[in-house]
Design an enzyme around this catalytic site. Structure first.
Site, PDB file in Angstrom:
ATOM      1  N   SER A  71       0.836  -1.212   0.000  1.00 53.70           N
ATOM      2  CA  SER A  71       0.000   0.000   0.000  1.00 53.70           C
ATOM      3  C   SER A  71       0.871   1.261   0.000  1.00 53.70           C
ATOM      4  O   SER A  71       0.614   2.208  -0.763  1.00 53.70           O
ATOM      5  CB  SER A  71      -0.970   0.005   1.183  1.00 53.70           C
ATOM      6  OG  SER A  71      -0.309  -0.308   2.383  1.00 53.70           O
ATOM      7  N   HIS A  97      -2.171  -8.889   1.719  1.00 54.94           N
ATOM      8  CA  HIS A  97      -1.804  -7.663   2.459  1.00 54.94           C
ATOM      9  C   HIS A  97      -2.914  -7.387   3.483  1.00 54.94           C
ATOM     10  O   HIS A  97      -3.229  -8.251   4.303  1.00 54.94           O
ATOM     11  CB  HIS A  97      -1.595  -6.538   1.433  1.00 54.94           C
ATOM     12  CG  HIS A  97      -0.969  -5.286   1.936  1.00 54.94           C
ATOM     13  ND1 HIS A  97      -0.255  -5.207   3.101  1.00 54.94           N
ATOM     14  CD2 HIS A  97      -0.951  -4.019   1.409  1.00 54.94           C
ATOM     15  CE1 HIS A  97       0.174  -3.959   3.272  1.00 54.94           C
ATOM     16  NE2 HIS A  97      -0.238  -3.218   2.257  1.00 54.94           N
ATOM     17  N   HIS A 137       5.629 -13.169   6.537  1.00 54.00           N
ATOM     18  CA  HIS A 137       5.828 -11.742   6.233  1.00 54.00           C
ATOM     19  C   HIS A 137       6.951 -11.589   5.216  1.00 54.00           C
ATOM     20  O   HIS A 137       7.883 -12.394   5.194  1.00 54.00           O
ATOM     21  CB  HIS A 137       6.181 -10.962   7.504  1.00 54.00           C
ATOM     22  CG  HIS A 137       5.956  -9.493   7.354  1.00 54.00           C
ATOM     23  ND1 HIS A 137       6.917  -8.657   6.851  1.00 54.00           N
ATOM     24  CD2 HIS A 137       4.874  -8.735   7.613  1.00 54.00           C
ATOM     25  CE1 HIS A 137       6.424  -7.422   6.816  1.00 54.00           C
ATOM     26  NE2 HIS A 137       5.190  -7.440   7.278  1.00 54.00           N
ATOM     27  N   ARG A 139       3.643  -5.609  16.511  1.00 53.80           N
ATOM     28  CA  ARG A 139       2.264  -5.078  16.529  1.00 53.80           C
ATOM     29  C   ARG A 139       1.314  -6.165  17.025  1.00 53.80           C
ATOM     30  O   ARG A 139       0.377  -5.904  17.777  1.00 53.80           O
ATOM     31  CB  ARG A 139       1.851  -4.615  15.119  1.00 53.80           C
ATOM     32  CG  ARG A 139       2.708  -3.493  14.572  1.00 53.80           C
ATOM     33  CD  ARG A 139       2.397  -3.204  13.114  1.00 53.80           C
ATOM     34  NE  ARG A 139       2.698  -4.349  12.256  1.00 53.80           N
ATOM     35  CZ  ARG A 139       2.470  -4.381  10.952  1.00 53.80           C
ATOM     36  NH1 ARG A 139       1.954  -3.334  10.340  1.00 53.80           N
ATOM     37  NH2 ARG A 139       2.776  -5.447  10.238  1.00 53.80           N
ATOM     38  N   ASP A 183      -2.075  -9.080  11.388  1.00 51.03           N
ATOM     39  CA  ASP A 183      -3.432  -9.473  11.002  1.00 51.03           C
ATOM     40  C   ASP A 183      -3.915 -10.723  11.735  1.00 51.03           C
ATOM     41  O   ASP A 183      -5.111 -11.031  11.705  1.00 51.03           O
ATOM     42  CB  ASP A 183      -3.501  -9.717   9.486  1.00 51.03           C
ATOM     43  CG  ASP A 183      -3.352  -8.430   8.697  1.00 51.03           C
ATOM     44  OD1 ASP A 183      -3.799  -7.384   9.197  1.00 51.03           O
ATOM     45  OD2 ASP A 183      -2.785  -8.464   7.594  1.00 51.03           O
TER      46      ASP A 183
END
Ligand SMILES: CC(=O)SCCNC(=O)CCNC(=O)[C@H](O)C(C)(C)COP(=O)(O)OP(=O)(O)OC[C@H]1O[C@@H](n2cnc3c(N)ncnc32)[C@H](O)[C@@H]1OP(=O)(O)O
Ligand SMILES: O=C([O-])CC(=O)C(=O)O
Length: 459
Positions: A263, A293, A339, A348, A396
């Site tokens: 992105s 993504h 990843h 995160r 995610d």
């Protein structure tokens, strides 16, 4: 305990919290000249210095590892994860201002850090919240446009189209047409960027209302609330303090992930043509909408709920292991794992797991518990499977499941989660848009090769 290097960073004056009441634009005016000078020196003294080599694996392997972009706001270390201007996630959680009555850093304070490399004072962060709230209403034609979409259209497609339509009001585009000077590009880009960030909650919430809660009345934007306080209220969750806090953390954490992610890179590429920030961020949203993504947060929930439906809530590690193998043997990826850069659990993911540990209601949640149990099993299964370079969870793996517990449960055709990611990623992408214009970065245009040309080069 802070690492030694982090302590050094905290001693640097740019990270000292102070009583400043400058605007974001005034602060940028202070910091831009030094960066321009740094770039000028690189150009004059080191233009031909070699910093790496290009291998065939870079060309045919999605440019992994190729050092080919300038991106100042954050840097991703494969083992430690993301740092925003040198600050790790725990550092940011310590120093970035929270909303009144909250503990989690706000989107505004993260935006300020990304844009300026400085930690804002409480007053600066609040003043930015007010500025964004004052600019937050949508133009009527965009409301009508979004209301005309079929509710079966994916919320990310709606968001991307809504953002593109906002370029009707682009001050950058208007000024470009009237012949603005290059030195003025960044100020118009900043104005567009702040207007866009300000309007994202109303746009994203309207999409949620139309698709999942038709007829729900949305409150007016409250000028005393921060951006995400308003977003939560517009979604109809203003009374849920813990969800609002989770959204604040989620949105600050997802704000930037250096420049090479799909992105961010898309936004930068489109922006390099001098397309305005609305168009470049709209393009970024369509990259974010892919399942490898940002859409992975939807796929994780789909996958975890399917596991729960098949195995029940009280599931053993052995059963999860078998379910993981079933997924892998059917040729699918395990969503939320792996990843392009990270080689350890995503910090995160860890920060969101810590949020779950600190909130008793989340420990009662079957789907949050399933995420945790899956994490206890999946890395070993993926190592045994032997394909992925990173067998650990990315952000995610957990983000959507927490939202599900707090009541964002709707799975009508699709989930809404990637839209929330899309509200967040604007912070980093638009920071880069401003800096790309302030530094005068050129049109992106890498060289491509045909298979034959590549073979010739090898010979
Ligand atoms: C916010 C974010 O965007 S974070 C990423 C979100 N995406 C996901 O969670 C989707 C699942 N994960 C993946 O598909 C991948 O790990 C990606 C797309 C994130 C990274 O891809 P890559 O950098 O190509 O990963 P890597 O080099 O480890 O891939 C090597 C092989 O392992 C496979 N692999 C990677 N991750 C996984 C996974 N989670 N499950 C199964 N196989 C995997 C790849 O598909 C590839 O297989 P192939 O050789 O048959 O093509
Ligand atoms: O860095 C990446 O490639 C993907 C990712 O985690 C993000 O964009 O947040």
């Amino acid at each position: 305990m802070l690492s030694c290097s982090t302590r050094t960073l905290f001693n640097a004056s740019r990270f000292v919290r102070h009583a400043s009441t400058k605007t974001l634009k005034e602060t940028l005016q202070e910091v831009i000249p030094a960066k321009q000078e740094q770039l000028r020196k690189l150009k004059t003294d080191h233009l031909q210095a070699v910093v790496g080599e290009v291998k065939v694996e870079n060309i045919i392997g999605g440019m992994r590892g190729l050092k080919a972009m300038l991106w100042d706001a954050s840097v991703l270390d494969p083992n430690e994860g993301i740092r925003f201007h040198g600050l790790s996630i725990p550092d940011c959680q310590k120093v970035l201002p929270a909303a009144p009555g909250g503990k989690e850093m706000t989107a505004e304070s993260m935006l300020w850090l990304l844009m300026t490399g400085r930690v804002p004072s409480e007053a600066e962060s609040r003043q930015l919240s007010r500025e964004l709230a004052e600019k937050g209403e949508l133009p009527e034609f965009v409301e009508k446009l979004v209301d005309s979409f079929p509710t079966t259209l994916h919320p990310m497609t709606q968001l991307g189209m809504g953002v593109a339509a906002l370029n009707h009001d682009s001050v950058f585009q208007a000024a470009y047409e009237s012949g603005m000077k290059k030195s003025e590009y960044w100020t118009y880009t900043l104005e567009d960027s702040l207007n866009l960030i300000a309007r994202l909650p109303a746009l994203a919430a309207r999409i949620y209302r139309n698709v999942y809660k038709p007829g729900m009345t949305m409150p007016a934007i409250n000028r005393d609330l921060d951006l995400i306080g308003n977003y939560s209220a517009l979604l109809g969750f203003g009374d849920n303090h813990n969800l609002t806090e989770y959204l604040r953390l989620y949105i600050a954490l997802h704000g930037d992930h250096e420049g090479g992610n799909a992105s961010a890179h898309t936004s930068h590429l489109v922006g390099s043509t001098l397309a305005d920030p609305y168009l470049s961020y709209s393009a970024a949203l369509f990259a974010l909408a892919g399942p490898l993504h940002g859409l992975a947060n939807q796929e994780v929930l789909r996958w975890q709920l399917a596991m729960q439906a098949e195995l029940g809530s009280d599931v053993s590690h052995e059963q999860i292991k078998e379910y993981l193998w079933k997924t892998l043997k059917s040729g699918q990826v395990v969503p939320g794992y792996g990843h392009g850069v990270l080689r350890n659990p995503d910090p995160r993911f860890i920060a969101l797991q810590e949020f779950c540990d600190a909130h008793p209601e989340l420990q009662q949640s079957p789907v949050v518990a399933l995420v945790k149990k899956t994490y206890e099993v999946a890395p070993d299964v993926l190592k045994e499977h032997g394909k992925t370079k990173n067998p650990y969870p990315n952000v995610d793996a957990t983000s959507g499941c927490v939202l599900h517990h707090y009541g964002l449960k709707e799975f009508k055709y699709y989930t809404y989660y990637t839209v929330i990611f899309g509200v967040s990623r604007a912070l980093g992408c638009l920071t880069q848009s401003v800096w790309a214009r302030a530094l005068g970065l050129p049109l992106e245009r890498p060289k491509s090769l045909s298979l034959d040309a590549l073979e010739k080069l090898i010979q």
